[in-house]
Design an enzyme around this catalytic site. Structure first.
Site, PDB file in Angstrom:
ATOM      1  N   HIS A 363       0.856  -1.171   0.026  1.00 12.80           N
ATOM      2  CA  HIS A 363       0.101   0.052  -0.018  1.00 12.80           C
ATOM      3  C   HIS A 363       0.739   1.394   0.143  1.00 12.80           C
ATOM      4  O   HIS A 363       1.766   1.477   0.722  1.00 12.80           O
ATOM      5  CB  HIS A 363      -0.950  -0.031   1.293  1.00 12.80           C
ATOM      6  CG  HIS A 363      -1.071  -1.303   1.820  1.00 12.80           C
ATOM      7  ND1 HIS A 363      -2.681  -1.949   1.399  1.00 12.80           N
ATOM      8  CD2 HIS A 363      -0.506  -1.972   2.791  1.00 12.80           C
ATOM      9  CE1 HIS A 363      -2.412  -2.949   2.112  1.00 12.80           C
ATOM     10  NE2 HIS A 363      -1.210  -3.140   2.888  1.00 12.80           N
ATOM     11  N   ASN A 377       8.988  -7.095   3.976  1.00 11.86           N
ATOM     12  CA  ASN A 377       7.885  -6.421   4.140  1.00 11.86           C
ATOM     13  C   ASN A 377       7.728  -4.864   4.189  1.00 11.86           C
ATOM     14  O   ASN A 377       8.696  -4.605   5.072  1.00 11.86           O
ATOM     15  CB  ASN A 377       7.025  -6.927   5.257  1.00 11.86           C
ATOM     16  CG  ASN A 377       5.506  -6.738   5.190  1.00 11.86           C
ATOM     17  OD1 ASN A 377       4.965  -5.642   5.117  1.00 11.86           O
ATOM     18  ND2 ASN A 377       4.721  -7.673   5.327  1.00 11.86           N
TER      19      ASN A 377
END
Ligand code: UD1
Ligand code: CA
Length: 469
Positions: A363, A377
Site C-alpha cells: 500500500h 515486508n
C-alpha cells in the site's frame, strides 16, 4: 525474385487530407509508423527498395535509419504527383521489372503482392496492378478502373463522372511495370491542370499501345489507402482485430476485444486473460496464465507466467517474474524488476528498483533506486527518499527485513537482513542485520488527561444552541 524486380515506394506526398502538421506516413498503426508497412513487406520479399521522399523527408529518413532498413531515399523536391515521384527515381532503375507501391496502403499483404508478381510473370504482362471491387458510393479518393471495349484506363476521383455503383473497380496503387515500357512512356505522360503527373495514366498509355495489361482483384479491406485520420482509424481497427484474432487462436481470452490497444510486436501466452481497455505496447511480452485487468497499460514490459495485474496499473520498461501480484493503481517503471511471487499493491510506485522474491509493498509506497531482498515486508506509506535535491542515491533492503508503516528511508542507506524499522521512523543511518531501528518522537501519555481536556472545551450542546439563535 529480387534480382529481376526492384521496388519504389512513393512517400513524398504532402498529407494534405490528414489536416495535421505531421506527415501521415509517420503516424503509427499498432505501434509501427505507416511507412514501415510497405518497407517490412519488401524486406520480407527481399526486394531492393527505393523510397521517394520530399515532404518532411527528414522524418521518413529517420524512421528508415532508426529501424535499419536498407532502403535508399531519393528526393522529389516539388510534389508534382505520383507519376512525377516515380520519374524522380529514373536513375535508380536497373531491374527488369519495377514494383511500385503507394506509401499509404498498409493493409496490403505480402501474399497479395507475391500473387501480383507471380501473375505478372506467368502472363508475360507489361503492366499489372492490383484493384478491388467496391460498389459503395460513399467510398471516395480512389482511381476507378474503366474498361471500354479494348481499352482500359484509370480515371481519378476528380475526373470521374460515371455511376460509382457500376464503375466500381478501384485502383489499389500497387503496380508491376516492365522497365523498358516505363523508360519509354513515363517521360511522355501529360501534366494535368493541377500541375501533377499521374502514375495511373500509364495504364491508358499501355492500353493504347496494345501492351499486355493484367489486373489482380483482391478484397477492398486490403487495398484501403490512408488519406485521412478517419481512414487511419479504420486501418488500425482492421490490423488490430487481425492481431487479436491471432492471439485468440493461441488461447488468449479478451473479455472486451474492441477496447484493447495492441501493437504488432506483442506476444501473449495461452490461458492469459486481457481485460477491458488494456494497452499492450512496444514489444511487451506476456507469459502464460497472466491476468491483466481493466485499464492497465504495458509498454515494453516483460511479464512471466501466472502474473496478476489488477486494474489501472502501468508497467513500462520493466520485468515481472512468475506469480507476481500487481495493483490496482500500481506504477512500475524505469528498468525495475519484480521477482517471483512479489506483491506490489495499490498506489505503489516502483522506479529503477528490484523487488525480491515474495517481498511485499502492498500500500501507498514509493520505492526508487532500491534493491530489495527476499521476503521483505514494506509497510504502508514507506518512502525511499532517493533524491536530496542535488543528487540521487540507492537504498538496499536485505532479506527478511521489515519496514514499519510510514517510514522514510533517506538514501544512501542499507537495512540489514532481518532488521526491523519501527513504524513512523525516519532512517538516515544504516541498520545492521537483525537490529531494531526506531527513529521517531517518544510518545507522551498523560493519564486521565483526556476527560480534563474535554471539560475545558465548550460542550457541543452549547455550540448548537448558539447556532440556532
Ligand atoms: C492514388 C491513385 C489512385 C488510387 C489510390 C489508392 C494516383 C494519381 N492516384 O490516389 O488511383 O486509387 O492512390 O490509394 O496515383 N506521393 C508522392 N509524390 C507526390 C504525390 C504523392 O510521393 O507528388 C505519394 C504519397 O506520399 C502517397 C502516394 O504517393 O504515399 C499516393 O499519393 P496520394 O496523394 O495519396 O494518392 P491518392 O489520391 O490516394
Ligand atoms: Ca492515398
Amino acid at each position: 525474385m529480387s534480382a529481376q524486380t526492384q521496388a519504389i515506394i512513393l512517400a513524398a506526398g504532402k498529407s494534405t487530407r490528414f489536416s495535421t502538421t505531421k506527415t501521415k506516413l509517420s503516424y503509427t498503426i499498432c505501434g509501427q509508423e505507416m511507412i514501415r508497412f510497405p518497407l517490412n513487406l519488401l524486406q520480407s520479399l527481399g526486394i531492393k527498395t527505393t523510397v521517394v521522399v520530399g515532404y518532411q523527408q527528414e522524418v521518413i529518413r529517420a524512421i528508415i535509419s532508426q529501424h535499419g532498413y536498407s532502403a535508399q531515399c531519393i528526393e522529389q523536391t516539388i510534389q508534382k504527383g505520383t507519376g512525377h515521384a516515380l520519374l524522380c527515381t529514373k536513375k535508380q532503375w536497373s531491374a527488369k521489372t519495377l514494383l511500385i507501391l503507394n506509401g499509404d496502403a498498409p493493409l496490403i499483404t505480402q501474399e497479395q503482392v507475391t500473387q501480383l508478381i507471380n501473375h505478372h510473370r506467368s502472363t508475360n504482362a507489361t503492366v499489372s496492378f492490383i484493384a478491388s471491387y467496391n460498389a459503395d458510393p460513399s467510398v471516395i479518393g480512389y482511381g476507378r478502373v474503366i474498361t471500354e471495349g479494348d481499352t482500359i484506363s484509370i480515371v481519378e476521383q476528380r475526373d470521374f463522372t460515371g455511376d460509382p455503383a457500376k464503375e466500381c473497380r478501384l485502383n489499389a496503387g500497387v503496380y508491376l511495370i516492365e522497365r523498358d515500357f516505363l523508360e519509354q512512356t513515363l517521360p511522355e505522360l501529360e501534366t494535368h491542370p493541377s500541375g501533377e503527373i499521374f502514375i495511373t495514366d500509364l495504364i491508358k498509355k499501355a492500353s493504347e499501345t496494345n501492351k499486355h495489361i493484367e489486373v489482380v482483384d483482391i478484397p477492398f479491406d486490403s487495398v484501403r489507402g490512408i488519406n485521412t485520420l478517419r481512414e487511419l482509424w479504420v486501418a488500425e481497427r482492421l490490423i488490430r482485430s487481425k492481431l487479436i484474432n491471432k492471439w485468440m487462436d493461441n488461447g488468449v481470452r479478451f473479455t472486451s476485444p474492441e477496447s484493447v490497444e495492441i501493437d504488432k510486436d506483442i506476444t501473449i501466452g495461452a490461458d492469459s486473460i486481457i481485460g477491458f481497455g488494456v494497452q499492450l505496447k512496444n514489444g511487451t511480452t506476456i507469459g502464460k496464465g497472466v491476468t491483466i485487468n481493466s485499464f492497465s497499460a504495458l509498454n515494453n514490459a516483460s511479464i512471466a507466467d501466472n502474473v496478476t495485474i489488477h486494474s489501472h496499473s502501468t508497467i513500462s520498461n520493466s520485468t515481472v517474474k512468475d506469480k507476481a501480484l500487481i495493483g490496482p493503481y500500481a506504477r512500475i517503471h524505469r528498468n525495475s524488476t519484480l521477482h517471483t511471487e512479489s506483491v506490489i499493491g495499490n498506489f505503489v510506485e516502483v522506479s529503477k528498483s528490484s523487488v525480491g522474491p515474495q517481498s511485499k509493498a502492498k500500500h501507498l509506497t514509493y520505492l526508487g533506486q532500491t534493491t530489495i531482498g527476499t521476503k521483505v515486508n514494506i509497510g504502508a506509506g514507506t518512502i525511499t527518499c532517493n533524491y536530496n535535491g542535488v543528487s540521487k542515491h540507492n537504498t538496499i533492503i536485505k532479506d527478511n527485513a521489515f519496514i514499519g508503516s510510514n517510514s522514510a528511508l533517506l538514501a544512501p542507506v542499507t537495512i540489514g537482513k532481518g532488521a526491523l524499522v519501527a513504524a513512523g521512523s525516519t532512517i538516515n543511518q544504516d541498520v545492521p542485520d537483525n537490529a531494531l531501528a526506531i527513529a521517531r518522537q517518544k510518545q507522551v501519555t498523560k493519564e486521565q488527561y483526556a476527560s480534563k481536556l474535554k471539560n475545558k472545551i465548550q460542550p457541543a450542546q452549547t455550540l448548537k444552541q448558539a447556532h440556532s439563535t
